[in-house]
Design a protein around this motif. Sequence first.
Motif, short mmCIF file in Angstrom:
data_model
loop_
_atom_site.label_atom_id
_atom_site.label_comp_id
_atom_site.label_asym_id
_atom_site.label_seq_id
_atom_site.Cartn_x
_atom_site.Cartn_y
_atom_site.Cartn_z
N ARG A 23 21.81 -8.56 -0.60
CA ARG A 23 20.65 -8.69 -1.49
C ARG A 23 20.15 -7.34 -1.98
N VAL A 24 20.60 -6.27 -1.34
CA VAL A 24 20.11 -4.93 -1.66
C VAL A 24 21.06 -4.23 -2.63
N ILE A 25 20.48 -3.61 -3.65
CA ILE A 25 21.25 -2.81 -4.60
C ILE A 25 21.14 -1.35 -4.16
N SER A 45 13.24 -8.33 5.93
CA SER A 45 12.75 -9.66 6.32
C SER A 45 11.37 -9.95 5.71
N ALA A 46 10.61 -8.89 5.46
CA ALA A 46 9.27 -9.07 4.91
C ALA A 46 9.26 -9.26 3.40
N VAL A 47 10.37 -8.86 2.73
CA VAL A 47 10.44 -8.93 1.27
C VAL A 47 10.83 -10.34 0.82
N ASP A 48 10.14 -10.86 -0.17
CA ASP A 48 10.49 -12.14 -0.79
C ASP A 48 11.49 -11.86 -1.91
N PHE A 49 12.76 -12.11 -1.65
CA PHE A 49 13.80 -11.78 -2.63
C PHE A 49 13.82 -12.74 -3.81
N ASP A 50 13.05 -13.82 -3.75
CA ASP A 50 12.89 -14.68 -4.93
C ASP A 50 11.95 -14.05 -5.94
N GLU A 51 11.11 -13.13 -5.47
CA GLU A 51 10.12 -12.49 -6.33
C GLU A 51 10.46 -11.05 -6.66
N PHE A 52 11.22 -10.38 -5.79
CA PHE A 52 11.44 -8.95 -5.94
C PHE A 52 12.93 -8.59 -5.86
N ASN A 53 13.31 -7.60 -6.67
CA ASN A 53 14.57 -6.89 -6.46
C ASN A 53 14.29 -5.77 -5.45
N PHE A 54 15.31 -5.42 -4.68
CA PHE A 54 15.15 -4.32 -3.72
C PHE A 54 16.29 -3.34 -3.94
N VAL A 55 15.93 -2.11 -4.37
CA VAL A 55 16.91 -1.08 -4.67
C VAL A 55 16.77 0.04 -3.63
N PHE A 56 17.87 0.40 -3.02
CA PHE A 56 17.89 1.47 -2.02
C PHE A 56 18.43 2.74 -2.66
N VAL A 101 4.40 -4.95 2.56
CA VAL A 101 4.83 -5.87 1.50
C VAL A 101 3.65 -6.69 0.99
N LYS A 102 2.73 -7.07 1.85
CA LYS A 102 1.53 -7.80 1.39
C LYS A 102 0.70 -6.94 0.46
N ALA A 103 0.63 -5.63 0.73
CA ALA A 103 -0.10 -4.72 -0.15
C ALA A 103 0.56 -4.66 -1.53
N ILE A 104 1.89 -4.68 -1.55
CA ILE A 104 2.61 -4.70 -2.82
C ILE A 104 2.33 -5.99 -3.57
N GLU A 105 2.38 -7.10 -2.87
CA GLU A 105 2.14 -8.40 -3.51
C GLU A 105 0.74 -8.50 -4.09
N ARG A 106 -0.23 -7.81 -3.47
CA ARG A 106 -1.62 -7.86 -3.95
C ARG A 106 -1.93 -6.72 -4.92
N ASP A 107 -0.95 -5.86 -5.18
CA ASP A 107 -1.18 -4.66 -5.99
C ASP A 107 -2.34 -3.84 -5.42
N ALA A 108 -2.35 -3.67 -4.11
CA ALA A 108 -3.42 -2.94 -3.44
C ALA A 108 -3.16 -1.44 -3.53
N PHE A 109 -3.46 -0.90 -4.68
CA PHE A 109 -3.17 0.50 -4.97
C PHE A 109 -4.23 1.03 -5.92
N GLU A 110 -4.69 2.28 -5.71
CA GLU A 110 -5.72 2.88 -6.54
C GLU A 110 -5.11 3.98 -7.39
N THR A 129 10.65 -4.94 -9.37
CA THR A 129 11.61 -4.14 -8.61
C THR A 129 10.92 -3.17 -7.66
N ILE A 130 11.33 -3.26 -6.39
CA ILE A 130 10.91 -2.30 -5.37
C ILE A 130 12.05 -1.32 -5.17
N VAL A 131 11.75 -0.02 -5.25
CA VAL A 131 12.75 1.01 -4.97
C VAL A 131 12.36 1.72 -3.67
#
Length: 375
Positions: free
Chosen positions: A257-259, A232-243, A329-338, A208-210
């Motif tokens: 598609r957005v909650i 458009s950049a979010v893959d909704f097959d892989e992620f929920n998107f909550v606003f 979104v690519k950074a999220i998909e790669r877990d590019a976070f410290e 889930t992406i908030v």
Amino acid sequence: MKRLAVAAATALLALFYRICRLFPVKRQVVCISRQSNDAPIDFLLLKEGLARKEPPYRTVILADKLESPLRYLPVMAKQVFFIATSRAVVVDSYCIVVSLLGSRIKAPVVQIWHALGNMKKFGYATLDTPEGHSSETARLMHMHEGYDAVAVSSLNFRDDLAAGFNVDPSIVFEAPLPRVDLLRDPAFRSRQREAFLREHPEMAGKKTIVYCPTFRKTPPPNEEKAMQNLLSAVDFDEFNFVFLPHPVSRQTIDDPRVITADRSGIDPLFAADYVITDYSTVMYEAGLLGVPVFLYAYDWGTYHEKRSFNIDLARDVPTLFTDDPSVLVKAIERDAFEPERYQCFVRNNITLPTHGTCTNHLCRYILKLVQQTDC
């Protein structure tokens, strides 16, 4: 004309306050907010904490948004009555009654503000800017006058907060908001996450992406396009998107598609696997939850000209800062976070008490002010 109207209103408030002072002052604290019509979680936690004191204190919570000046008059009258009959007053935003009455109020007034941590300049530090109020309005309405104490999440930013409220730095004290206790409680987070997922069973099996944007006084011209590009950049097959919109924002996202979460319900941050924000102090709340944070700065080119900051977002926040949604979104998909670097950043902005909870720390400070004041 405005000046005469405010002077007349102040005189009436002062007269009504003197009448209300004839009633007994009770062992109670009144908490006032105009952020929403629902009791803020910080006030609810304060209420619980003060009820556990010996002897216990009663807490009255008055939460009313200013949506119509005429309809707000009885709200202000109610505020005056409880201010006059309480041992302390706590506010989390600008309160017209407190500022107009000012030093007439006998009980100590504590401003705890509603934003966690340090971020944007506000109040007196933004007068006569596109995102701020005018100097004339601030003087006319006695903006942020009447405080005896102001809470800040870290004394590292005492001067920044003092400048925003136009108060002497000596009355600024270190006390993170009570909600920090919930954000740091793994068991509470787990219960909230499960409850949110029960409300939205369609979210099962996906991360889930908030998305939590800050409030903008004037919506940027590229807001709608920026939201389309992000979705458009979010893959909704892989992620929920909550606003999760800001409490006073009118921004909407019209996409099935957005909650869209209601802030009066369960906070979706507890169900987040990733948080996207921009210039919001939500980044600290997500950090306390241990959730990766990414900054979508789609209007940075114009926003930073309208609103000054107490920190350098691009330099000081150790995460991705971009206006490109595909990169984000690519950074999220790669877990590019410290996470280690980010936790260091959070600790610099939120100083936890050495003993006990944030709620108890704030309760103790309020009651110390009560003991020092002859109401």
